[in-house]
Motif scaffolding. Structure first.
Motif, short mmCIF file in Angstrom:
data_model
loop_
_atom_site.label_atom_id
_atom_site.label_comp_id
_atom_site.label_asym_id
_atom_site.label_seq_id
_atom_site.Cartn_x
_atom_site.Cartn_y
_atom_site.Cartn_z
N THR A 192 1.88 -1.16 25.62
CA THR A 192 2.95 -2.16 25.67
C THR A 192 2.60 -3.31 24.74
OG1 THR A 192 4.38 -3.48 27.10
CG2 THR A 192 2.03 -3.50 27.58
N SER A 193 3.61 -4.09 24.38
CA SER A 193 3.44 -5.34 23.64
C SER A 193 4.78 -6.06 23.74
CB SER A 193 3.05 -5.08 22.17
OG SER A 193 4.13 -4.53 21.45
N LYS A 194 5.02 -7.02 22.88
CA LYS A 194 6.30 -7.71 22.88
C LYS A 194 7.04 -7.52 21.56
CE LYS A 194 6.42 -9.04 27.03
NZ LYS A 194 7.47 -8.48 27.93
N ILE A 195 6.75 -6.39 20.90
CA ILE A 195 7.50 -6.03 19.70
C ILE A 195 7.60 -4.50 19.65
CG2 ILE A 195 5.37 -6.27 18.32
CD1 ILE A 195 7.19 -6.85 15.89
N PRO A 196 8.80 -3.96 19.81
CA PRO A 196 8.95 -2.51 19.79
C PRO A 196 8.78 -1.94 18.39
CG PRO A 196 11.09 -3.56 19.96
CD PRO A 196 10.07 -4.66 20.05
N LEU A 197 8.41 -0.66 18.32
CA LEU A 197 8.35 0.01 17.03
C LEU A 197 9.75 0.02 16.40
CD1 LEU A 197 6.15 3.22 17.46
CD2 LEU A 197 5.72 1.32 15.90
N PRO A 198 9.89 -0.45 15.18
CA PRO A 198 11.20 -0.39 14.52
C PRO A 198 11.52 1.05 14.09
CG PRO A 198 9.56 -1.26 13.02
CD PRO A 198 8.87 -1.09 14.33
N PRO A 199 12.77 1.33 13.78
CA PRO A 199 13.17 2.71 13.42
C PRO A 199 12.33 3.31 12.29
CG PRO A 199 15.10 1.35 13.78
CD PRO A 199 13.93 0.43 13.83
N GLN A 200 11.96 2.47 11.31
CA GLN A 200 11.23 3.01 10.17
C GLN A 200 9.80 3.41 10.52
OE1 GLN A 200 12.47 -0.02 10.45
NE2 GLN A 200 11.17 -1.61 9.55
N LYS A 201 9.31 3.02 11.72
CA LYS A 201 7.97 3.38 12.14
C LYS A 201 7.97 4.55 13.14
CE LYS A 201 5.90 0.18 9.76
NZ LYS A 201 5.02 0.51 8.62
N MET A 202 9.13 5.08 13.43
CA MET A 202 9.23 6.22 14.34
C MET A 202 8.67 7.48 13.65
SD MET A 202 10.34 5.22 17.20
CE MET A 202 11.21 3.87 18.01
N PRO A 203 8.18 8.48 14.41
CA PRO A 203 8.33 8.63 15.86
C PRO A 203 7.31 7.82 16.64
CG PRO A 203 7.14 10.49 14.97
CD PRO A 203 7.55 9.67 13.80
N CYS A 204 7.52 7.71 17.95
CA CYS A 204 6.61 7.00 18.83
C CYS A 204 5.25 7.71 18.86
CB CYS A 204 7.17 6.94 20.25
SG CYS A 204 8.72 6.03 20.39
N ARG A 205 4.24 6.94 19.19
CA ARG A 205 2.89 7.50 19.35
C ARG A 205 2.81 8.29 20.65
NH1 ARG A 205 -2.18 5.94 21.68
NH2 ARG A 205 -1.08 4.32 22.87
N VAL A 206 2.17 9.43 20.62
CA VAL A 206 1.93 10.20 21.85
C VAL A 206 0.72 9.59 22.54
CG1 VAL A 206 1.43 12.44 22.86
CG2 VAL A 206 2.90 12.28 20.83
#
Length: 596
Positions: free
Chosen positions: A95-109
């Protein structure tokens, strides 16, 4: 330091001309000093270079510059070329207070068994001028890791937690760049280790939890097969023994050891209360220093330390003295009581100072204005040391401290004995475990982080801290602004070479200088800051050759400062530095220089 009150007077033109010719310093004209200047302190036998420092009663200023750093700044460093502050904490909390933006997708497993995804950023670039955040994507866990800059100004990060412990990461300092990670590069796990730049621009990484060793970081994409055993780390591990002699509680006090490159090319390594000088070429201990008495100094006792500024002398590099300062910490068993009983013992209030270039060196003790554990030390462009952050009781660890120390202190290394500390303006935000601080080009200090929780907790007594502040040291008193020179970057040498002369063009409101000691050039190596340790922090006071006044109406107030670059990589490892022009204790805005 003797205080001398002077009335400025106008010298006859002939005398001024003769003076300027003798000293080659037709730099600034004092003019009418503002009324706010109360005194001018001159050097004494404790201040061997005689610098005159304009002082007022100004004790600094705090400014809130951002409410949300995106991630809690457990680690921080100023990056060259892009001129932004890199901040990151850990992936373990997901967790943090800044979500991954679309250009950094996909999410980390995050969990390969359950398939849980982590769609949060754990690393950001912070624009210290606009507070804008740039999201970066980490795969491995950087919790309690280490780092430093290459000769090309890129970041190399080592170690961390779990799957990140043997990792080496690379971040190029360019717009759009992101992390490159190699999880098997290191031979030993490096959790709470220290990374230091060597004279050739390579790196050594020392220690870590359960790692009584050091190793040299391999070229990108390669892996080390084995480390070098280092007995000092094993010998300085503290633990509590039961009545049967078996270990009852592991305290350590040897994590994040203090490591400094000495100008003779050796490494000073301090762990707990002991220190040695290591020849990194021969992997041989060449000197052992006396014990620093009074308590423990390394994590989780977490004192502060710096290599004091190095004054360089032309044509005599071997004369460069190197002194180390260690301040604060905790008694050796304090962590046991903080962690298991939540009993918080007072932090240490003493400092030890030693000349690591002397064969018979001994520690000399000094006393801070207040106790401090988990604090930060920042070397300022003026050679002074800023102490800030931390607590007055307890140790590092989850909720293992109380009584935040909100009052910074300024340490003047060349001040009279027992008069080197001065307390400054108090802050209002507690900055304890996992805080960080960064010297910026304009001479302010960026202050961020503080998280005493195993995760993000925004509602606690000491919440996970996302606010970012800047602290302005006393030299940024508005009444001293008239003294502040400015560097003409486009007309100055930005790439310098070992042992060679280089030129810096400066503009100032003043026209002459009456004492050549009023002026100095300093070079600052940006520190990788985490857990109260500032890796690779270094300030060099350069040797000046001459100052040439530019003549003509179009060049009024312009001067060329000719200085001598450091002699070798042992004095100044190759890479990027902030170059400041300091006049009467007031620094310019720095420019980046690269030394090769």
């Amino acid at each position: 330091m003797a205080i001398i009150f002077k009335a400025f007077c106008v010298f006859p033109l002939l005398i001024v001309s003769a003076y300027a010719h003798i000293f080659s310093l037709p730099f600034f004209d004092f003019g009418d000093a503002p009324k706010a200047i109360q005194k001018v302190e001159t050097g004494n036998d404790a201040n061997d270079d005689g610098n005159k420092i304009a002082e007022t009663g100004y004790n600094g200023k705090w400014e809130l510059v951002s409410e949300n750093s995106g991630v809690s700044a457990m680690h921080a460093i100023l990056l060259p070329k892009i001129n932004k502050v890199l901040m990151y904490d850990a992936t373990v909390w997901r967790t943090s207070k800044i979500p991954l933006p679309p250009q950094k997708m996909p999410c980390r497993v995050a969990d390969h068994i359950t398939g849980e995804l982590d769609c949060w950023c754990h690393s950001v670039l912070f624009d210290f001028e606009t507070s804008e955040l740039t999201a970066l994507k980490l795969q491995t866990d950087t919790w309690c890791s280490s780092g430093g800059l290459t000769a090309d100004g890129d970041l190399v990060s080592t170690g961390g937690f779990g799957g990140g412990a043997n990792t080496v990461r690379y971040l190029s300092t360019c717009d759009g760049c992101d992390w490159r990670e190699y999880p098997t590069a290191l031979a030993d796990p490096r959790w709470y280790s220290t990374q230091v730049t060597l004279p050739d621009g390579g790196f050594i990484v020392v220690g870590g939890r359960g790692a009584f060793s050091y190793e040299y970081i391999p070229p990108e994409g390669q892996s080390n097969k084995s480390p070098v055993f280092f007995p000092l780390l094993k010998d300085t591990t503290n633990d509590l023994k039961g009545i049967d002699g078996q270990e009852m509680f592991l305290i350590e006090n040897n994590l994040y050891p203090f490591v400094y490159l000495s100008p003779d090319g050796n490494l000073f390594i301090f762990s707990n209360d002991r220190s040695i000088l290591l020849d990194p070429k021969a992997n041989k201990v060449v000197r052992e220093f006396p014990i620093l008495t009074g308590g423990s100094r390394n994590y989780p006792a977490s004192a502060m330390s710096v290599l004091l500024p190095l004054k360089l002398r032309a044509n005599n590099a071997t004369a460069t003295k190197a002194k180390v300062l260690v301040c604060g910490g905790a008694q050796w068993d304090s962590f046991y009581f903080s962690e298991t009983k939540k009993q918080f013992f007072p932090a240490l209030q003493d400092c030890g100072r030693i000349d690591i270039t002397k064969s018979n060196a001994v520690w000399k003790k000094e006393r801070m204005p207040s106790p401090r554990v988990m604090g930060d030390m920042v070397i300022l462009p003026t050679e002074d040391i800023l102490l800030l952050n931390g607590a007055k009781t307890g140790t590092s660890g989850w909720n293992d401290a109380e009584d935040p120390n909100l009052v910074p202190a300024l340490y003047t290394p060349k001040g009279p004995s027992r008069q080197r500390f001065k307390e400054l303006a108090a802050g209002t935000i507690p900055r304890m475990y996992h805080s960080s601080s960064v010297l910026l080009p304009d001479g302010t200090v960026l202050v961020a982080g503080s998280n005493t929780h195993n995760g993000y907790n925004l509602d606690a007594k000491y919440p996970t801290e996302l606010r970012v502040e800047k602290f302005s040291p006393p030299y940024l008193d508005p009444s001293l602004a008239w003294l502040r020179p400015s560097i003409v970057v486009d007309s100055s040498d930005k790439v310098i070479h070992y042992g060679q002369r280089f030129s810096v063009k400066v503009k100032s409101n003043e026209l002459t200088v009456k004492n050549r000691d009023d002026l100095k050039l300093t070079m600052y190596a940006p520190a990788f800051t985490t857990h109260g340790i500032s890796m690779n922090q270094r300030l060099l006071i350069l040797s000046l050759v001459k100052v040439i006044k530019n003549v003509g109406p179009a060049t009024e107030g312009l001067h060329d400062i000719i200085a001598l670059a450091p002699s070798s990589g042992a004095v100044a490892p190759p890479g990027y530095y902030l170059l400041y022009v300091v006049y009467k204790g007031v620094p310019s805005v720095a420019m980046w220089v690269q030394i090769k």
